[in-house]
Design a protein around this motif. Structure first.
Motif, short mmCIF file in Angstrom:
data_model
loop_
_atom_site.label_atom_id
_atom_site.label_comp_id
_atom_site.label_asym_id
_atom_site.label_seq_id
_atom_site.Cartn_x
_atom_site.Cartn_y
_atom_site.Cartn_z
N THR A 1 44.56 47.93 15.16
CA THR A 1 44.88 49.04 15.61
C THR A 1 44.79 47.88 17.43
N THR A 2 44.62 46.43 16.98
CA THR A 2 44.82 45.87 18.05
C THR A 2 45.49 44.88 17.36
N THR A 3 46.26 43.97 18.14
CA THR A 3 46.87 43.01 18.11
C THR A 3 46.40 41.74 17.91
N PHE A 4 46.15 40.72 17.19
CA PHE A 4 45.55 39.60 16.98
C PHE A 4 46.82 38.36 17.33
N PRO A 5 46.35 37.88 18.66
CA PRO A 5 47.23 36.20 19.64
C PRO A 5 46.84 35.33 18.53
N GLN A 6 47.89 34.44 18.68
CA GLN A 6 47.51 32.82 18.44
C GLN A 6 46.14 32.47 19.28
N ASN A 7 46.81 32.57 20.46
CA ASN A 7 45.82 31.92 21.85
C ASN A 7 45.30 32.36 22.76
N VAL A 8 44.36 32.96 23.54
CA VAL A 8 44.16 32.88 24.38
C VAL A 8 45.18 33.10 25.81
N GLY A 9 45.96 32.31 25.54
CA GLY A 9 47.05 31.79 26.82
C GLY A 9 47.62 33.27 26.10
N GLN A 10 47.78 33.92 25.05
CA GLN A 10 49.27 34.68 25.22
C GLN A 10 48.07 36.24 25.83
N VAL A 11 47.13 36.20 26.04
CA VAL A 11 46.58 37.67 26.29
C VAL A 11 47.49 38.03 27.85
N PRO A 12 47.95 39.29 27.57
CA PRO A 12 47.36 40.35 27.05
C PRO A 12 49.00 40.10 26.20
N ILE A 13 48.90 40.50 24.42
CA ILE A 13 50.00 40.42 23.69
C ILE A 13 49.75 41.95 23.02
N TYR A 14 50.48 43.15 23.08
CA TYR A 14 51.06 43.86 22.85
C TYR A 14 52.35 44.10 21.42
N TYR A 15 51.53 44.44 21.10
CA TYR A 15 53.70 45.49 19.88
C TYR A 15 54.64 46.06 21.17
N SER A 16 54.42 47.53 22.16
CA SER A 16 55.79 47.97 22.68
C SER A 16 55.53 47.69 24.04
N HIS A 17 55.80 46.05 23.54
CA HIS A 17 56.23 45.32 25.54
C HIS A 17 57.18 45.68 26.01
N LYS A 18 57.84 45.23 27.18
CA LYS A 18 58.99 45.87 27.25
C LYS A 18 60.41 44.49 27.42
N ASN A 19 61.52 44.74 26.82
CA ASN A 19 62.43 43.47 26.78
C ASN A 19 62.40 43.04 27.86
N THR A 20 62.57 41.88 28.56
CA THR A 20 63.29 41.10 29.76
C THR A 20 64.84 40.81 29.39
N GLY A 21 65.36 40.28 30.82
CA GLY A 21 66.83 40.12 30.65
C GLY A 21 67.25 39.56 30.45
N ARG A 22 66.11 37.97 30.01
CA ARG A 22 66.80 37.10 28.90
C ARG A 22 65.50 36.78 27.67
#
Length: 766
Positions: free
Chosen positions: A595-616
């Motif tokens: 029920t929580t995303t596991f990051p590859q490393n702490v530098g990705q935090v916050p990381i979650y599946y329901s993020h928004k897209n960017t323009g790029r």
């Protein structure tokens, strides 16, 4: 100070929207409760009313550095409305007798406790429990907790904790249900229903307290008690819904959080406690501060104790936990015109109403039955339920070469600092657990392995290299003895044991107090000394199973690449050791899903599946592309996505169908998929439904969970799983904070997790 509210008030109160319109005043015939409370309050002095707003600790256990003093004398003076951290019917009865027999109006006390994930029978930590994705199981865990806690004299729990958190550095992520709004809301409702049942006056139900209101899980830098700064879009769409769900489920009380919110501390935030909670949501219970929360407003810079006490009461706080600012300053503030008598009356009435609903005026001792305490606590059926819940919460992260389940023959080397510590099995916030009688993993495996299995044990490493760090991480009776030999000698002992074994089980990870309150971490790695042990064990060439204890997502990139099997067991409660054994030896097929995303490393935090897209956005299938939203050193992808988890069997998805390609508001579409057990053993699968709004007036997440079903399938068995998609499921709060479903194109995803799924398309029309 008023200017600080401007940002929040703009577009909220003027727009007249939010979660619900302000309820219209309705003239109604007074109820029996109204008549009783009116009569009682007509007799009360201002001192007696203020006394009802005072919540003290009984001193058995605390969550802060302040301990209440002269409690008995204060009860006799009518200066105590509630107490917590006092248990057993005999002790509570004695305190209640003082209130009932030695005060002028004989008003009973409400007794609370941090009953977070079970009482004496302890269930998995809330983050682990959420990974069951089983609402009936979660509700039953709260029902059992209420039955046991009320048998021991209590009638109020400081639970559920419904804070959404997407930052695993924050230690209290272990106390909540993860990162997702929809799932968190469903769990909030189940917990409130489990605690409160359908009648609060029953002897085996207790009042719930929703916490921490609000946005506490988004504290900056993952550091506890820290500030929160958040847009209204994120607040209304992502973080507020679980609190609202718990309020709508009938929760009797709400605990306000420590953090400030966009510049105004929650404990003094009138928009939060009055405008949002009461006027927009229609909450009619009482609001309690967190531990010395009012006093801490002084450190926030809002004034002295008298000033901040007045601020907090005027903002909407009704009960002061431990700090006694209300008790010692409010009367003076009334005399000075800084607080109105009506505000004290309102708070007092809400607390008296809670006591009335709990049946305390009818029988102050209804929760003080010694016979119930002897028969209702740690019942065999409660322990069995806890064992089953723990096994359902474990998440199998990797199982290369089907190392698991273990054979019930041969020799197993059980190694690691978490292998022989029963006290760490219940996890953080298990203040009522019997730590002395909770068995360790070593004892559990010896008990459950069978006569044909020989289990050898070695410590292998200290919890962490630094002795001071280990001391901080093993507080409250969770000690793990340190081995003061050289690290090489400790590891060599483990290797000598491993050489005699057919398979190695490495019990590694966090101690229970490495997560929870005031246990934030900047590193999410397995501790250094344990990592070196694991590296040495892998070099033996023997198959290694990592049994991972943790209260948060960890960074396991190296472990995922090198360890054949990883079973995340969180902290499973009273029956953790037995449940882990059940899963390791295949008695139970693991079915937990993250029920929580596991990051590859702490530098990705916050990381979650329901993020928004960017323009790029990064092109699908790529790791890096210049002038796109990505990192130089690691991909955007998580190590393990939300909803992920393996099984001892495999599942196939096929034949996704939508009943129609478009529909209007008030109608619905049925989405159906066929799920097949393609393996050789029976298992459970969590079938997950996600939806994406492809075009919106505000930017929309790339995917949102909107439904799930946990199903059981025998080998070769198939089942058609259906979801009803309604326009209500498509609603969100737009830029004007109107809750709308906008017509347009949508994509539906059904699968085993947020990453691996099938998709289809539909349209919502006018």
């Amino acid at each position: 100070m008023k200017l600080r509210y401007l940002y929040l008030l703009t577009g909220l109160l003027c727009a007249g929207t939010g979660f619900a319109q302000q309820k219209k005043a309705v003239t109604a015939k007074p109820t029996k409760m109204d008549i009783f409370i009116n009569n009682l309050m007509s007799k009360m002095t201002i001192d007696e009313k203020i006394g009802q707003l005072n919540l003290l600790t009984g001193g058995e256990a605390t969550t802060g550095s302040v301990v209440s003093t002269n409690v008995e004398d204060k009860i006799k003076k009518g200066q105590v409305g509630g107490m917590f951290s006092m248990t057993t019917p005999s002790k509570i009865r004695k305190a209640q007798e003082i209130a009932v027999n030695n005060t002028r109006l004989k008003i009973p006390i409400i007794f609370g406790q941090d009953v977070i994930h079970g009482y004496k029978t302890t269930f998995p930590i809330p983050l682990g429990l959420s990974c069951t994705w089983d609402m009936s199981l979660i509700e039953r865990s709260a029902r059992i907790a209420a039955a046991e806690a009320t048998a021991d004299g209590l009638n109020w729990t400081f639970s559920p904790m419904v804070d959404i958190s997407r930052d695993p550095r924050w230690g209290r992520i272990s106390e909540g249900s993860g990162e997702d709004t929809f799932l968190g809301s469903e769990i909030a409702k189940a917990m409130v229903k489990g605690y409160q049942g359908d009648d609060l006056s029953k002897y085996n139900t207790m009042m719930a307290c929703v916490k921490h209101f609000a946005l506490y899980g988004a504290a900056e830098s993952g550091r506890d008690y820290n500030t929160t700064d958040m847009s209204l879009d994120r607040m209304y769409n992502d973080y507020l819904p679980p609190y609202k769900a718990a309020v709508d489920a009938g929760a009797g009380s709400v605990m306000v959080s420590f953090n400030d919110i966009n510049g105004v501390p929650a404990t003094a935030n009138k928009w939060l406690m009055t405008d949002l909670l009461r006027k927009q949501w229609g909450f009619n219970g009482f609001v309690v501060t967190d531990y010395t929360g009012i006093n801490e407003l002084v450190e926030h810079g809002l004034g002295d104790l008298k000033q901040v006490s007045a601020l907090s009461l005027n903002a909407g706080a009704d009960m002061d936990m431990v700090g006694e600012g209300f008790l010692t300053t409010l009367k003076k503030s009334v005399q000075e015109g800084k607080v109105k008598q009506q505000q004290i009356d309102k708070a007092c009435r809400l607390i008296l109403e809670a006591k009335y609903k709990l049946g305390l005026f009818e029988d102050p001792y209804r929760y003080c039955n010694e016979e119930r305490a002897k028969t209702e606590i740690l019942k065999p059926e409660h322990l069995q339920a806890a064992r089953a819940a723990a096994a359902e919460s474990f998440v199998l992260l990797k199982n290369q070469g089907q190392v698991l389940p273990l054979k019930q023959s041969g020799t197993i080397a059980l190694v690691g600092p978490l292998a022989n510590t029963g006290a760490n099995m219940p996890g953080t916030w298990s203040v009522n657990s019997d730590l002395a009688n909770t068995i360790s993993l070593l004892e559990g495996m010896q008990k459950n392995a069978g006569a044909n299995v020989k289990i050898l044990h070695s410590l292998g490493s200290n919890l962490v290299s630094d002795a001071t760090y280990q001391e901080h991480a093993t507080m409250f009776g969770r000690e793990i003895p340190r081995d003061n030999r050289l690290e090489k000698e400790i590891i060599d002992d483990a290797l000598s044991v491993a050489k005699k074994a057919d398979v190695i089980v490495a019990a590694l990870g966090e101690s229970s107090e490495m997560s929870g309150e005031a246990s934030s971490r900047t590193s999410l790695d397995i501790p250094d000394s344990q990592k070196r042990l694991l590296e040495a064990l892998l070099k033996t060439g023997k198959p290694v199973v990592l049994v991972l204890f943790t209260g948060r997502p960890l960074t396991l990139t190296w472990e995922n690449e090198n360890v054949p099997a990883i079973l995340n067991v969180w902290f499973g409660g009273t029956e953790a050791a037995n449940a882990i054994s059940d899963v390791l030896f295949g008695k139970v097929n693991p079915s937990g899903r993250l029920t929580t995303t596991f990051p590859q490393n702490v530098g990705q935090v916050p990381i979650y599946y329901s993020h928004k897209n960017t323009g790029r956005p990064l092109e699908e299938g790529k790791w890096f592309s210049k002038f796109r939203s990505n990192y130089l050193d690691v991909s955007n992808e998580p190590l393990y996505p939300f909803g992920y988890g393996l099984s001892y069997t495999t599942f196939g998805y096929s034949n996704l169908k939508l009943s129609k390609s478009n529909f209007k508001a008030g109608q619905q579409i049925q989405a159906t998929v066929t799920v097949t057990n393609t393996g050789t053993v029976a298992g459970k699968e969590v079938v997950q439904l996600y939806i994406r709004d492809l075009v919106g007036s505000s930017t929309r997440p790339v995917k949102q969970l909107k439904g799930f079903q946990k199903i059981s399938l025998n080998p070769g068995e198939s089942k058609e799983v259906s979801f009803q998609i309604t326009s209500e499921m498509l609603k969100f709060y737009n830029a004007d904070l109107k809750f709308v479903a906008e017509p347009g194109d949508f994509k539906v995803f059904i699968g085993a997790n947020s990453r691996d799924n099938m998709s289809g398309d539909f349209k919502l029309t006018l």
